[in-house]
Write a protein that holds these residues in place. Structure first.
Motif, short mmCIF file in Angstrom:
data_model
loop_
_atom_site.label_atom_id
_atom_site.label_comp_id
_atom_site.label_asym_id
_atom_site.label_seq_id
_atom_site.Cartn_x
_atom_site.Cartn_y
_atom_site.Cartn_z
N ASP A 196 0.81 -1.22 0.00
CA ASP A 196 0.00 0.00 0.00
C ASP A 196 0.85 1.27 0.00
O ASP A 196 0.66 2.14 -0.84
CB ASP A 196 -0.96 0.02 1.19
N CYS A 197 1.78 1.39 0.94
CA CYS A 197 2.55 2.63 1.03
C CYS A 197 3.97 2.50 0.45
O CYS A 197 4.70 3.49 0.38
CB CYS A 197 2.60 3.14 2.47
N GLU A 198 4.35 1.28 0.07
CA GLU A 198 5.64 0.99 -0.55
C GLU A 198 6.85 1.30 0.33
O GLU A 198 7.95 1.50 -0.15
CB GLU A 198 5.76 1.68 -1.91
N ARG A 199 6.65 1.31 1.66
CA ARG A 199 7.76 1.52 2.59
C ARG A 199 8.43 0.17 2.85
O ARG A 199 7.80 -0.86 2.90
CB ARG A 199 7.25 2.10 3.92
N GLY A 200 9.72 0.24 3.07
CA GLY A 200 10.45 -0.99 3.34
C GLY A 200 11.93 -0.77 3.10
O GLY A 200 12.37 0.38 2.99
N PRO A 201 12.70 -1.80 3.05
CA PRO A 201 12.25 -3.19 3.04
C PRO A 201 11.85 -3.69 4.44
O PRO A 201 12.44 -3.31 5.43
CB PRO A 201 13.46 -3.97 2.52
N VAL A 202 10.81 -4.52 4.44
CA VAL A 202 10.34 -5.14 5.68
C VAL A 202 10.81 -6.59 5.78
O VAL A 202 10.51 -7.28 6.74
CB VAL A 202 8.80 -5.06 5.80
#
Length: 122
Positions: A94-100
């Motif tokens: 959804d928000c493209e934050r990462g890397p997770v």
């Protein structure tokens, strides 16, 4: 395999006790009891990179506590980013934050870092 440390309350019978969500947008990534705890030390790029024009590589940190997901279709919501050294990095779809976490191209297993997500049912 130990169930110690900051995340011991999130591990029940070797699996994730609660839903796993993005720490930034709260998007549901993984439902409870869908992943297995895995402990191995892996270097993962930092979520926030310092802008240093003299360095041609990503800053990273060693992470050791992961949720192992053997089938990528188990995820509710996950995205894939760059491939580096046989690993494709996982990001919030959804928000493209990462890397997770990362997807190991040789085993096709995904590893979601406990430190980079939140554990809550709603």
């Amino acid at each position: 395999m130990t169930e110690e440390g900051d995340f011991a309350g999130q591990i029940v019978d070797g699996k994730n006790k609660t839903n796993v969500r993005c720490q930034f947008c709260n998007s549901l990534m993984l439902k409870a009891q869908e992943a297995t705890f895995s402990e191995e030390e892996v270097e993962i790029p930092l979520m926030m990179q310092m802008q240093d024009k003299t360095v041609d590589s990503l800053s990273s940190e060693p992470l050791k506590d992961f949720w192992l997901v053997k089938d990528m279709m188990t995820f509710e919501n996950i995205g894939f980013s760059n491939t580096v050294d046989g690993r494709k990095f996982l990001v919030c779809a959804d928000c493209e934050r990462g890397p997770v976490g990362y997807h190991d191209l040789s085993t096709r297993h995904c590893f979601l870092a406990l430190k980079r997500v939140v554990h809550k049912d709603s």
